[in-house]
Design a protein around this motif. Structure first.
Motif, mmCIF file in Angstrom:
data_model
loop_
_atom_site.group_PDB
_atom_site.id
_atom_site.type_symbol
_atom_site.label_atom_id
_atom_site.label_comp_id
_atom_site.label_asym_id
_atom_site.label_seq_id
_atom_site.Cartn_x
_atom_site.Cartn_y
_atom_site.Cartn_z
ATOM 1 N N LEU A 36 0.813 -1.214 0.000
ATOM 2 C CA LEU A 36 0.000 0.000 0.000
ATOM 3 C C LEU A 36 0.845 1.262 0.000
ATOM 4 C CD1 LEU A 36 -2.931 -1.025 2.372
ATOM 5 C CD2 LEU A 36 -2.763 -1.218 -0.128
ATOM 6 N N MET A 37 1.991 1.248 0.693
ATOM 7 C CA MET A 37 2.875 2.421 0.688
ATOM 8 C C MET A 37 3.441 2.641 -0.718
ATOM 9 S SD MET A 37 4.228 4.900 2.524
ATOM 10 C CE MET A 37 4.161 4.378 4.218
ATOM 11 N N THR A 38 3.814 1.568 -1.384
ATOM 12 C CA THR A 38 4.301 1.667 -2.762
ATOM 13 C C THR A 38 3.211 2.247 -3.656
ATOM 14 O OG1 THR A 38 5.976 -0.041 -2.612
ATOM 15 C CG2 THR A 38 4.971 0.263 -4.763
ATOM 16 N N GLY A 42 3.722 5.589 -5.447
ATOM 17 C CA GLY A 42 4.099 5.302 -6.820
ATOM 18 C C GLY A 42 5.541 4.861 -6.961
ATOM 19 N N HIS A 43 6.187 4.561 -5.831
ATOM 20 C CA HIS A 43 7.597 4.159 -5.827
ATOM 21 C C HIS A 43 7.733 2.742 -5.265
ATOM 22 C CE1 HIS A 43 7.891 8.679 -5.314
ATOM 23 N NE2 HIS A 43 8.231 8.420 -6.557
ATOM 24 N N HIS A 44 8.401 1.885 -5.993
ATOM 25 C CA HIS A 44 8.572 0.490 -5.593
ATOM 26 C C HIS A 44 9.356 0.367 -4.279
ATOM 27 C CE1 HIS A 44 7.060 -1.370 -9.305
ATOM 28 N NE2 HIS A 44 7.477 -0.250 -9.871
ATOM 29 N N PHE A 45 8.984 -0.631 -3.491
ATOM 30 C CA PHE A 45 9.652 -0.944 -2.219
ATOM 31 C C PHE A 45 9.747 0.300 -1.330
ATOM 32 C CE2 PHE A 45 11.341 -3.990 -5.364
ATOM 33 C CZ PHE A 45 10.953 -5.176 -4.773
ATOM 34 N N ALA A 46 8.649 1.035 -1.209
ATOM 35 C CA ALA A 46 8.646 2.331 -0.528
ATOM 36 C C ALA A 46 8.456 2.254 0.980
ATOM 37 C CB ALA A 46 7.556 3.226 -1.120
ATOM 38 N N LYS A 67 16.958 6.200 -2.833
ATOM 39 C CA LYS A 67 15.658 6.278 -2.173
ATOM 40 C C LYS A 67 14.617 5.750 -3.152
ATOM 41 C CE LYS A 67 16.945 10.248 0.546
ATOM 42 N NZ LYS A 67 17.517 11.528 0.229
ATOM 43 N N PRO A 68 13.496 5.253 -2.668
ATOM 44 C CA PRO A 68 12.458 4.782 -3.579
ATOM 45 C C PRO A 68 12.075 5.819 -4.638
ATOM 46 C CG PRO A 68 11.948 4.077 -1.360
ATOM 47 C CD PRO A 68 13.137 4.999 -1.261
#
Length: 168
Positions: A36-38, A42-46, A67-68
């Motif tokens: 859900l954070m990703t 919109g950033h992978h492994f965020a 950084k993500p």
């Protein structure tokens, strides 16, 4: 880092996160599915605590810790990111076996089209279901997709406490 409320994270459920890919990559990293954070960023492994970015740097794939939000820089290093299952969820155990199998089919098509040297799947359980290989272990696989070799890595999620990773 932006802080999200639980409602904002829940609103990101089922969102799709664009791949970071190009043809001819050295390594295409493949997560299980966006968290859900990703999806919210919109950033992978965020998600804070996810070990993907520190491990990527400590393993020598990147010259510095990214950084993500800097995920687009991966392409300049011959690296990319995709997922087995495209839709975002709070936990991977919310996904069905059918989603994994369909995701594996679509991933094979993507790998044939993009032709990376290596496909690195992060999460042995996801790999086993997506590729119908119940005995797969972490490490290089006998499977080749087109000309692409396959390597299975431990899941870097902070929710996966089985494998410890040093912090920078």
């Amino acid at each position: 880092m932006t802080r999200f409320t639980q409602a904002e994270l829940e609103a990101a459920r089922d969102r799709l996160v664009p791949d970071v890919v190009a043809g001819g990559l050295r390594v295409l990293f493949c997560g299980i599915n966006p968290g859900l954070m990703t999806a919210a960023t919109g950033h992978h492994f965020a998600r804070p605590g996810n070990r993907f970015w520190p491990v990527l740097h400590l393993s020598g794939f990147t010259p510095r810790l990214l950084k993500p939000a800097e995920q687009g820089e991966l392409l300049s290093y011959g690296l990319g990111i995709t997922n087995v299952v495209a839709r975002a969820s709070a936990r991977a155990d919310e996904l069905t076996a059918e989603e994994y199998r369909e995701g594996g089919r679509l991933l094979r098509e993507k790998v044939v089209r993009l032709a990376p040297r290596w496909l690195a799947v992060v999460g042995v359980t996801a790999y086993r279901v997506a590729f119908d290989d119940r005995r797969a272990q972490v490490g290089p696989q006998e499977r080749v997709i087109g000309g692409t070799r396959v390597w299975v890595l431990p899941n870097p999620s902070g929710l996966n406490a089985v494998t410890t990773t040093p912090r920078p």
